[in-house]
Scaffold this motif. Structure first.
Motif, mmCIF file in Angstrom:
data_model
loop_
_atom_site.group_PDB
_atom_site.id
_atom_site.type_symbol
_atom_site.label_atom_id
_atom_site.label_comp_id
_atom_site.label_asym_id
_atom_site.label_seq_id
_atom_site.Cartn_x
_atom_site.Cartn_y
_atom_site.Cartn_z
ATOM 1 N N ALA A 56 -0.998 5.315 -6.523
ATOM 2 C CA ALA A 56 -1.821 4.778 -7.613
ATOM 3 C C ALA A 56 -3.305 5.045 -7.375
ATOM 4 O O ALA A 56 -3.795 4.932 -6.313
ATOM 5 C CB ALA A 56 -1.591 3.293 -7.755
ATOM 6 N N GLU A 106 0.833 -1.216 0.000
ATOM 7 C CA GLU A 106 0.000 0.000 0.000
ATOM 8 C C GLU A 106 0.856 1.250 0.000
ATOM 9 O O GLU A 106 0.538 2.236 -0.644
ATOM 10 C CB GLU A 106 -0.871 0.031 1.260
ATOM 11 N N MET A 118 2.288 1.682 -3.527
ATOM 12 C CA MET A 118 1.263 1.922 -4.544
ATOM 13 C C MET A 118 0.273 3.014 -4.114
ATOM 14 O O MET A 118 -0.756 3.184 -4.750
ATOM 15 C CB MET A 118 0.499 0.630 -4.839
ATOM 16 N N LYS A 119 0.594 3.697 -3.018
ATOM 17 C CA LYS A 119 -0.391 4.680 -2.519
ATOM 18 C C LYS A 119 -0.649 5.805 -3.521
ATOM 19 O O LYS A 119 -1.715 6.399 -3.524
ATOM 20 C CB LYS A 119 0.012 5.245 -1.172
#
Lengths: 260, 395
Positions: B395, B389, B392-393
């Motif tokens: 994203a 997370e 990829m936060k």
């Protein structure tokens, strides 16, 4: 149906974010013990100011992030243990979801259909329905880099709905849209509801909440401060309109001491 | 599962192949640039060599004996200009050599020839090593002085027969194919490595970090496709792109060879390179393994970065390491078998070994195993990054 049971989510802040927020702690709890149910055939609205925890809640339901505590059940499936099965049944649309600028609307729609494991014929059938509903047909073969922001938003919505999900989650659905596109989006949400879909939206715009939502959860500082139908909330607070009701609840929520 | 990876690969390949500008930049430009640059470089090196050989050096002498002048005339005829000077001009002539107005100065001891019979007279030579013409003059004059020396010895010993002790006959037993292999094996593995990395880097930064920056990856993460499959699809498509880009660069080198032969050591024809089909197969295998390790590394870095700019910053040190590795194989060929276990380095060594016809299958196995293990580790970390997370936060 979506069941949200006592979910909490805490983020670790970077130095830059801490400085921006003026935070003293490295950790920020975005959502605390949030619980609500959203049923098929209704539009459930999470209403709250910026930073209240609406988007975090929706991202948890959509399995983009995992809650630290609590449980989310989507159409009977636990989002924590079977996120892929959950993603087959729901869609999330936010302003953060963008379309690849190198491809046409048609290609992207078919691409995402294939990623959802759909047959070519099913993708074509859905294309007919959604491209018609959002007026995408005219620019189906235009690269998204050449589209206006309204066109891109319509395409994002159509792509999210390609697999005809049972649960539709929209984060601020009318944000940044022109009045005509916004209307087509809200009309389509109503249509989804009427077709028995579970729709959850977040918004900070009172009129959107009032006109669109069957039930509302007022979220403030990561907590659900009140829940009910728009009429029920007005009755509960004795306010003339949702705007006043919201501020009444907001004031009262400030008076409740922090449990932690 | 396989279908999802292929769907993502097709999309990534389509993005590059159907975008005219990007396709030109990734697949045509490298080959074209290399063909032009190498041809120009080869042409210039050739011209420089010819110029130097055709040039008639000007050598100033002081107290030069007639025997020296005669030896110079016999060896080079009009190919060298010997100018007689006075001892008083010595400093002025040295300055001329320094400035490049003269190519060499030779100062013989007074009464040089007479002194050779009783003592050890000296010749002081002055040249400028930074000037090609002066270096050429020194080479020629060394030959003339050797000839003069032989002449004096012959006089002492009563004829040339007496001065000669032995004669050497040099015969190069290497065949033309091996010679060509050695020439091409010095530079090509290094160039291949750098082109492969550059090709992967160009598109690799955009394929994940770019999608994160534009916010387009989140749409993909919302599908039921496993994140690992998304990562694999991107990685494999990038491997194909980098290989095609590398092929373009190699084609550029081949096109330039008629003009750039000198840069690669010279003296060979393309037809001399008698590689077998199995050699090409092994080279392709090693190159593909190397491409896999590059793209897995670049994809991991691209996954960890928040945007293209950051990815560029992260990838630069990795590029430096790869460049150093590849350049070191130009001059060194380690004896130790464990060297082949170093990912990427082992592949470069194997490609060099194949090119110089000295490939050991065991070394090939070592390098392939280590590269596969390295790529596997990178891919595993990348998949972990896709599930993170924090990473990829954006994203």
């Amino acid at each position: 149906m979506v069941e949200v049971k006592n979910i909490s989510k805490t983020f670790r802040l970077g130095k830059k974010q801490m400085a921006l927020d003026g935070a003293k702690s490295k950790f920020r709890t975005a959502v605390r013990n949030v619980s609500f149910n959203a049923f098929p055939g209704e539009i459930y609205g999470l209403l709250g100011p910026n930073g209240a925890g609406k988007t975090t809640t929706l991202r948890c339901i959509s399995t983009l992030i995992k809650p630290d505590e609590g449980e989310i059940i989507v159409e009977g499936i636990n989002a924590g243990t079977d996120s892929r099965e959950v993603r087959k049944r729901l869609c999330l649309l936010t302003n953060d979801l963008k379309t690849d600028p190198n491809f046409t609307a048609d290609y992207l729609f078919r691409f995402f259909g294939r990623l959802h494991g759909m047959a070519q014929s099913d993708i074509s059938a859905r294309r007919e329905i959604l491209f018609d509903a959002f007026g995408i047909k005219e620019f189906a073969n235009v690269k998204t880099s050449d589209m206006s922001s309204g066109m891109k938003q319509k395409l994002s919505i159509a792509i999210s709905l390609v697999h005809d999900p049972r649960v539709v989650i929209f984060d601020e659905p009318t944000n940044g849209l022109d009045i005509i596109t916004a209307r087509s989006v809200t009309d389509y949400l109503k249509e989804l509801r009427d077709n028995g879909r579970t729709v959850i939206i977040s918004t900070h715009i009172m009129t959107v909440a009032e006109k669109l939502c069957d039930r509302l959860g007022l979220i403030m500082e990561g907590r659900i401060a009140a829940e009910g139908t728009p009429g029920g909330i007005l009755e509960m607070t004795g306010a003339k309109d949702l705007d006043d009701a919201f501020f009444d609840i907001y004031r009262k929520s400030k008076e409740v001491p922090d449990e932690e | 599962m396989r279908n999802n990876i292929i769907t993502i690969m097709k999309k990534e390949l389509k993005r590059v192949f159907l975008d005219r500008k990007l396709a030109f930049a990734v697949f045509i430009m490298p080959g074209l640039t290399i063909a032009v640059i190498y041809s120009l470089m080869g042409g210039m090196v050739d011209k420089l060599g010819k110029d130097t050989v055709q040039y008639v050096p000007v050598v100033h002498t002081i107290n030069a004996p007639d025997e020296f002048l005669q030896a110079a005339q016999e060896m080079y005829g009009p190919g060298i200009t010997v100018v007689m000077g006075m001892p008083a001009e010595s400093e002025e002539l040295k300055a001329k050599v320094m400035e490049g107005d003269a190519d060499m100065l030779l100062v013989f001891e007074d009464d040089f020839m007479n002194r050779t019979s009783g003592g050890l007279p000296s010749v002081d030579s002055y040249m400028n090593s930074t000037r090609d013409y002066s270096v050429r003059a020194e080479y020629m004059i060394t030959g003339v002085l050797d000839s003069l020396k032989m002449g004096i010895l012959a006089q002492r010993l009563g004829g040339m027969e007496g001065a000669a002790v032995f004669e050497t006959n040099k015969k190069d037993l290497a065949d033309s194919g091996e010679k060509a292999g050695k020439a091409i094996g010095m530079l090509l593995p290094m160039l291949l490595t750098i082109f492969l990395f550059a090709g992967a880097m160009q598109v690799g930064m955009d394929t994940i970090a770019g999608e994160k920056e534009r916010g387009t990856i989140a749409t993909m993460l919302m599908t039921p496709v496993k994140r690992g499959h998304i990562a694999m699809g991107k990685m494999l498509s990038l491997a194909i792109i980098s290989l095609v880009s590398c092929l373009s660069s190699i084609a550029g080198i081949i096109i330039s060879l008629p003009f750039s032969n000198t840069i690669f050591g010279g003296g060979f024809e393309l037809s001399d390179l008698a590689y077998k089909a199995s050699d090409f197969a092994l080279m392709i295998l090693q190159t593909a393994a190397m491409a896999l390790s590059f793209v897995s590394m670049i994809c991991l870095i691209s996954s960890l970065a928040r945007n293209i700019k950051e990815a560029g910053g992260f990838i630069a040190p990795a590029y430096m390491v790869v460049m150093v590795m590849s350049m070191s194989t130009m001059f060194m060929r380690p004896e130790a078998g464990w060297s082949y276990f170093i990912p990427v380095y082992g592949n470069i060594l194997c490609i060099k070994d194949i090119l110089i016809f000295d490939y050991a299958p065991l070394h090939g196995i070592y390098s392939l195993l280590s590269t596969l293990a390295f790529s596997g580790l990178m891919a595993w970390l990348m998949v972990r990054a896709f599930y993170s997370e924090r990473i990829m936060k954006s994203a």
